[in-house]
Structure formats: C-alpha cells, structure tokens
Design an enzyme around this catalytic site. Structure first.
Site, PDB file in Angstrom:
ATOM      1  N   MET A 276      13.044 -34.081  -1.588  1.00  0.00           N
ATOM      2  CA  MET A 276      13.065 -35.485  -1.958  1.00  0.00           C
ATOM      3  C   MET A 276      14.241 -35.877  -2.846  1.00  0.00           C
ATOM      4  O   MET A 276      14.126 -36.772  -3.668  1.00  0.00           O
ATOM      5  CB  MET A 276      11.734 -35.863  -2.624  1.00  0.00           C
ATOM      6  CG  MET A 276      10.521 -35.671  -1.735  1.00  0.00           C
ATOM      7  SD  MET A 276      10.680 -36.492  -0.132  1.00  0.00           S
ATOM      8  CE  MET A 276      10.493 -38.195  -0.633  1.00  0.00           C
ATOM      9  N   ARG A 277      15.345 -35.203  -2.662  1.00  0.00           N
ATOM     10  CA  ARG A 277      16.561 -35.567  -3.403  1.00  0.00           C
ATOM     11  C   ARG A 277      17.719 -35.754  -2.427  1.00  0.00           C
ATOM     12  O   ARG A 277      17.819 -35.019  -1.429  1.00  0.00           O
ATOM     13  CB  ARG A 277      16.939 -34.472  -4.410  1.00  0.00           C
ATOM     14  CG  ARG A 277      15.910 -34.263  -5.484  1.00  0.00           C
ATOM     15  CD  ARG A 277      15.886 -35.392  -6.492  1.00  0.00           C
ATOM     16  NE  ARG A 277      14.763 -35.267  -7.401  1.00  0.00           N
ATOM     17  CZ  ARG A 277      14.503 -36.164  -8.353  1.00  0.00           C
ATOM     18  NH1 ARG A 277      15.277 -37.209  -8.517  1.00  0.00           N
ATOM     19  NH2 ARG A 277      13.439 -36.015  -9.122  1.00  0.00           N
ATOM     20  N   ILE A 278      18.624 -36.657  -2.777  1.00  0.00           N
ATOM     21  CA  ILE A 278      19.786 -36.887  -1.927  1.00  0.00           C
ATOM     22  C   ILE A 278      20.823 -35.812  -2.232  1.00  0.00           C
ATOM     23  O   ILE A 278      21.207 -35.599  -3.383  1.00  0.00           O
ATOM     24  CB  ILE A 278      20.370 -38.285  -2.189  1.00  0.00           C
ATOM     25  CG1 ILE A 278      19.309 -39.361  -1.892  1.00  0.00           C
ATOM     26  CG2 ILE A 278      21.609 -38.522  -1.344  1.00  0.00           C
ATOM     27  CD1 ILE A 278      18.685 -39.260  -0.522  1.00  0.00           C
ATOM     28  N   LEU A 279      21.270 -35.134  -1.194  1.00  0.00           N
ATOM     29  CA  LEU A 279      22.271 -34.079  -1.334  1.00  0.00           C
ATOM     30  C   LEU A 279      23.649 -34.725  -1.485  1.00  0.00           C
ATOM     31  O   LEU A 279      23.998 -35.657  -0.758  1.00  0.00           O
ATOM     32  CB  LEU A 279      22.236 -33.159  -0.110  1.00  0.00           C
ATOM     33  CG  LEU A 279      20.892 -32.431   0.082  1.00  0.00           C
ATOM     34  CD1 LEU A 279      20.792 -31.863   1.477  1.00  0.00           C
ATOM     35  CD2 LEU A 279      20.717 -31.350  -0.981  1.00  0.00           C
TER      36      LEU A 279
ATOM     37  N   HIS B 114      12.374 -36.204   9.104  1.00  0.00           N
ATOM     38  CA  HIS B 114      12.003 -37.478   8.470  1.00  0.00           C
ATOM     39  C   HIS B 114      10.797 -38.063   9.200  1.00  0.00           C
ATOM     40  O   HIS B 114      10.798 -38.106  10.441  1.00  0.00           O
ATOM     41  CB  HIS B 114      13.192 -38.444   8.526  1.00  0.00           C
ATOM     42  CG  HIS B 114      12.949 -39.753   7.856  1.00  0.00           C
ATOM     43  ND1 HIS B 114      12.944 -39.898   6.483  1.00  0.00           N
ATOM     44  CD2 HIS B 114      12.682 -40.981   8.369  1.00  0.00           C
ATOM     45  CE1 HIS B 114      12.685 -41.168   6.185  1.00  0.00           C
ATOM     46  NE2 HIS B 114      12.517 -41.835   7.303  1.00  0.00           N
TER      47      HIS B 114
ATOM     48  N   ALA C 102      26.354 -37.864   4.344  1.00  0.00           N
ATOM     49  CA  ALA C 102      26.384 -38.375   2.958  1.00  0.00           C
ATOM     50  C   ALA C 102      25.472 -39.581   2.769  1.00  0.00           C
ATOM     51  O   ALA C 102      25.101 -39.921   1.644  1.00  0.00           O
ATOM     52  CB  ALA C 102      27.812 -38.736   2.569  1.00  0.00           C
ATOM     53  N   GLY C 103      25.106 -40.213   3.902  1.00  0.00           N
ATOM     54  CA  GLY C 103      24.210 -41.361   3.778  1.00  0.00           C
ATOM     55  C   GLY C 103      22.765 -40.935   3.644  1.00  0.00           C
ATOM     56  O   GLY C 103      22.455 -39.741   3.667  1.00  0.00           O
TER      57      GLY C 103
HETATM   58  N1  LIG Z   1      22.779 -36.699   1.685  1.00  0.00           N
HETATM   59  C1  LIG Z   1      21.497 -36.686   2.132  1.00  0.00           C
HETATM   60  N2  LIG Z   1      20.554 -36.013   1.453  1.00  0.00           N
HETATM   61  C2  LIG Z   1      19.277 -35.984   1.918  1.00  0.00           C
HETATM   62  C3  LIG Z   1      18.919 -36.694   3.073  1.00  0.00           C
HETATM   63  C4  LIG Z   1      19.944 -37.402   3.784  1.00  0.00           C
HETATM   64  O1  LIG Z   1      19.701 -38.015   4.848  1.00  0.00           O
HETATM   65  N3  LIG Z   1      21.211 -37.378   3.274  1.00  0.00           N
HETATM   66  N4  LIG Z   1      17.571 -36.733   3.486  1.00  0.00           N
HETATM   67  C5  LIG Z   1      16.628 -36.400   2.422  1.00  0.00           C
HETATM   68  C6  LIG Z   1      15.199 -36.466   2.795  1.00  0.00           C
HETATM   69  N5  LIG Z   1      14.813 -37.883   2.751  1.00  0.00           N
HETATM   70  C7  LIG Z   1      14.399 -38.468   3.917  1.00  0.00           C
HETATM   71  O2  LIG Z   1      14.189 -37.810   4.950  1.00  0.00           O
HETATM   72  C8  LIG Z   1      14.893 -38.614   1.544  1.00  0.00           C
HETATM   73  C9  LIG Z   1      14.339 -38.071   0.383  1.00  0.00           C
HETATM   74  C10 LIG Z   1      14.418 -38.764  -0.829  1.00  0.00           C
HETATM   75  C11 LIG Z   1      15.042 -40.011  -0.896  1.00  0.00           C
HETATM   76  C12 LIG Z   1      15.170 -40.704  -2.203  1.00  0.00           C
HETATM   77  O3  LIG Z   1      15.433 -41.898  -2.275  1.00  0.00           O
HETATM   78  N6  LIG Z   1      15.019 -39.924  -3.290  1.00  0.00           N
HETATM   79  C13 LIG Z   1      15.233 -40.453  -4.684  1.00  0.00           C
HETATM   80  C14 LIG Z   1      14.329 -39.778  -5.653  1.00  0.00           C
HETATM   81  C15 LIG Z   1      12.911 -39.674  -5.076  1.00  0.00           C
HETATM   82  C16 LIG Z   1      12.032 -38.883  -6.049  1.00  0.00           C
HETATM   83  O4  LIG Z   1      12.401 -38.814  -7.242  1.00  0.00           O
HETATM   84  O5  LIG Z   1      11.026 -38.313  -5.593  1.00  0.00           O
HETATM   85  C17 LIG Z   1      16.623 -40.079  -5.132  1.00  0.00           C
HETATM   86  O6  LIG Z   1      17.127 -39.044  -4.674  1.00  0.00           O
HETATM   87  O7  LIG Z   1      17.120 -40.820  -5.970  1.00  0.00           O
HETATM   88  C18 LIG Z   1      15.577 -40.562   0.267  1.00  0.00           C
HETATM   89  C19 LIG Z   1      15.496 -39.871   1.486  1.00  0.00           C
HETATM   90  C20 LIG Z   1      16.997 -35.082   1.799  1.00  0.00           C
HETATM   91  N7  LIG Z   1      18.338 -35.255   1.245  1.00  0.00           N
HETATM   92  N1  LIG Z   2      12.167 -38.835   3.296  1.00  0.00           N
HETATM   93  C1  LIG Z   2      11.765 -37.471   3.214  1.00  0.00           C
HETATM   94  C2  LIG Z   2      10.336 -37.294   3.643  1.00  0.00           C
HETATM   95  O1  LIG Z   2       9.529 -38.187   3.530  1.00  0.00           O
HETATM   96  N2  LIG Z   2      10.040 -36.096   4.164  1.00  0.00           N
HETATM   97  C3  LIG Z   2       8.710 -35.806   4.654  1.00  0.00           C
HETATM   98  O2  LIG Z   2       7.946 -35.123   3.673  1.00  0.00           O
HETATM   99  C4  LIG Z   2       6.872 -34.473   4.380  1.00  0.00           C
HETATM  100  C5  LIG Z   2       6.754 -33.074   3.828  1.00  0.00           C
HETATM  101  O3  LIG Z   2       5.491 -32.566   4.163  1.00  0.00           O
HETATM  102  P1  LIG Z   2       5.036 -31.125   3.549  1.00  0.00           P
HETATM  103  O4  LIG Z   2       5.309 -31.174   2.067  1.00  0.00           O
HETATM  104  O5  LIG Z   2       3.578 -31.068   3.899  1.00  0.00           O
HETATM  105  O6  LIG Z   2       5.878 -30.082   4.230  1.00  0.00           O
HETATM  106  C6  LIG Z   2       7.262 -34.462   5.870  1.00  0.00           C
HETATM  107  O7  LIG Z   2       6.512 -35.413   6.605  1.00  0.00           O
HETATM  108  C7  LIG Z   2       8.709 -34.870   5.837  1.00  0.00           C
HETATM  109  O8  LIG Z   2       9.132 -35.548   6.995  1.00  0.00           O
END
Ligand SMILES: Nc1nc2c(c(=O)[nH]1)N[C@@H](CN(C=O)c1ccc(C(=O)N[C@@H](CCC(=O)O)C(=O)O)cc1)CN2
Ligand SMILES: NCC(=O)N[C@@H]1O[C@H](COP(=O)([O-])[O-])[C@@H](O)[C@H]1O
Length: 207
Positions: A97-100, A116, A149-150
């Site tokens: 749950m963090r943006i890389l 996702h 990056a998005g």
């Molecule tokens: N550069 C990227 N990093 C990540 C991606 C991506 O597409 N590009 N996907 C995520 C997973 N994800 C959706 O599938 C996703 C997870 C978390 C967030 C988000 O907004 N996170 C917040 C904090 C959330 C929290 O504190 O729990 C943040 O990072 O500020 C958006 C999309 C994996 N990484």
């Molecule tokens: N945007 C990121 C996001 O929502 N990811 C989602 O978190 C769940 C993890 O399930 P789990 O903890 O049971 O493996 C999954 O549904 C995955 O797609």
C-alpha cells in the site's frame, strides 16, 4: 530479462502490507516441482499478517517503515536497498500500500508486477473496491499490471471481470475479487518467470 528457461527458477520478492492472502497463494504455488520461480523474501512497510505468513514459510522478511525515515525519498531508497539484497528477478506487489518511487523503479522498472482489485483504468488507488461500489458499477474485477511511476497506470498484463451483486458490501465484493485475483496473479507470475511476457510500449503480449 531473466527467465526460468535458462535453468534456475526465477527469484521472486513479494511486497505486501496486509493480510497477505495473495502473497500466500504465490508462496503455495512456488512449492510445485515444475514451478518456474521461487520466492526468496517478503518486504513490507509495516508489521502485518503478510510478514507473519512469510516468516512461517521460512522466508527472509524485512519491514521498512516510512516513519523510520526522514522523508519519502529516504524510505524509497531504503526499500530499494532491502529488495536489492534479495537479488530478485521479479518483484510482485500483492496488497502493498505504498507508492514505489524513483529509486525503486530506477532499479527494477519492467520487473515489478502489481495486482489491483479493479478493472484499470477504472478505480485506481488505495480504495478501489469501495470506489467501485460507490459508483454503482455492475461489473468490476482485477488487473495485473506492470508498475510505472504513476499510480496504477502501468501497462496492463491481464484482467478478470467480477460481477457486483445487489447486496454486496465492500468486504463481500473484495473477497470475491480476491478469489480470481489469486489465480490470475499466479498464472501471470508463472508466465513472467518463463519469459513469456513481451512488452511493447503499453502493450503486453503473452506467448
Ligand atoms: N509507482 C507505483 N507504486 C505502486 C503502484 C503503482 O501503480 N505505481 N501500485 C501500488 C498498489 N496500489 C494499487 O494497486 C496502491 C496502493 C496504495 C496507494 C496509495 O495511495 N497509498 C498511500 C498511502 C496509503 C496508506 O497509507 O495505506 C500513499 O502511498 O501515499 C495507491 C495505489 C503499489 N505501489
Ligand atoms: N491498491 C492496492 C490494493 O488495493 N491491493 C489489493 O489489496 C488486496 C490484498 O489482499 P491480501 O492482503 O489478502 O493479499 C488485494 O485485493 C490487492 O489487489
């Protein structure tokens, strides 16, 4: 791109932040005799059930907490260093749950898969299932994509549709999505490990 076709199984590092049921599916499938990959570690941004699952499987685990670093860039660099140390061929974000950031993608771009719980580009972000329900869609699903990056903007590798039921809650719908998500993720990771993902711009072809 390394593939198991060269002989040794591909090395996979998992990224996860939650319950880890998707990570568990990848771990469980890695035990198969003809599996083209092996999981070599799990890295998280928090102490969570996914970390416990990896520890129970005897894997190397590292937790890189944002709060332990002065800023996002420092955290991203620490995450990159931790994952580098595991020498991955592929990285799988399974509920991470963090943006890389720039450091991570500079090192691993093209080798990071994310799953996702929506049919991208609909409902990107951290709350996809909630957002799909609120919008009132009748069909949603899951997407496996390459990470760029998005936020959830990387090339789509595979998708699977899931019907929304009239009495669905966020939890009931998400659990049904996860059922298909787990199978899709393992199938795509196996294809990737066998060198069967061919990326041409935004198009990804599976051979
Ligand atoms: N550069 C990227 N990093 C990540 C991606 C991506 O597409 N590009 N996907 C995520 C997973 N994800 C959706 O599938 C996703 C997870 C978390 C967030 C988000 O907004 N996170 C917040 C904090 C959330 C929290 O504190 O729990 C943040 O990072 O500020 C958006 C999309 C994996 N990484
Ligand atoms: N945007 C990121 C996001 O929502 N990811 C989602 O978190 C769940 C993890 O399930 P789990 O903890 O049971 O493996 C999954 O549904 C995955 O797609």
């Amino acid at each position: 791109m390394v593939s198991a076709e060269s002989g040794a199984p591909c090395r996979v590092v998992l990224l996860a932040s939650g319950a880890g049921t998707l990570a568990q599916s990848v771990l469980d499938s890695a035990g198969g005799s003809d599996c083209p990959y092996r999981v070599v570690g799990l890295v998280s941004d928090r102490h969570c059930e996914a970390v416990s699952r990896a520890e129970d499987a005897g894997l190397s685990t590292i937790v890189i907490r944002p709060a332990d670093h002065p800023d996002r860039s420092a955290w991203d660099s620490a995450l990159t260093e931790a994952v580098c140390g595991m020498r991955p061929d592929w990285i799988v974000s399974a509920g991470f749950m963090r943006i890389l950031g720039e450091a991570f993608l500079g090192e691993f771009a093209g080798r990071v898969l994310n799953t996702h719980p929506a049919l991208l580009p609909s409902f990107p972000g951290a709350h996809a299932v909630r957002d799909a329900l609120a919008y009132g869609v009748m069909v949603t699903g899951c997407t496996v994509h390459l990470v760029d990056a998005g936020v959830d903007t990387g090339p789509v590798v595979a998708q699977c549709a899931v019907d929304v039921l009239s009495d669905d809650t966020e939890s009931s719908l998400h659990e049904r999505i996860k059922i298909v998500e787990r199978e899709l993720l393992v199938d795509i990771l196996e294809a990737a490990a066998r060198g069967r993902l061919h990326i041409e711009g935004r198009k990804v072809h599976l051979s």
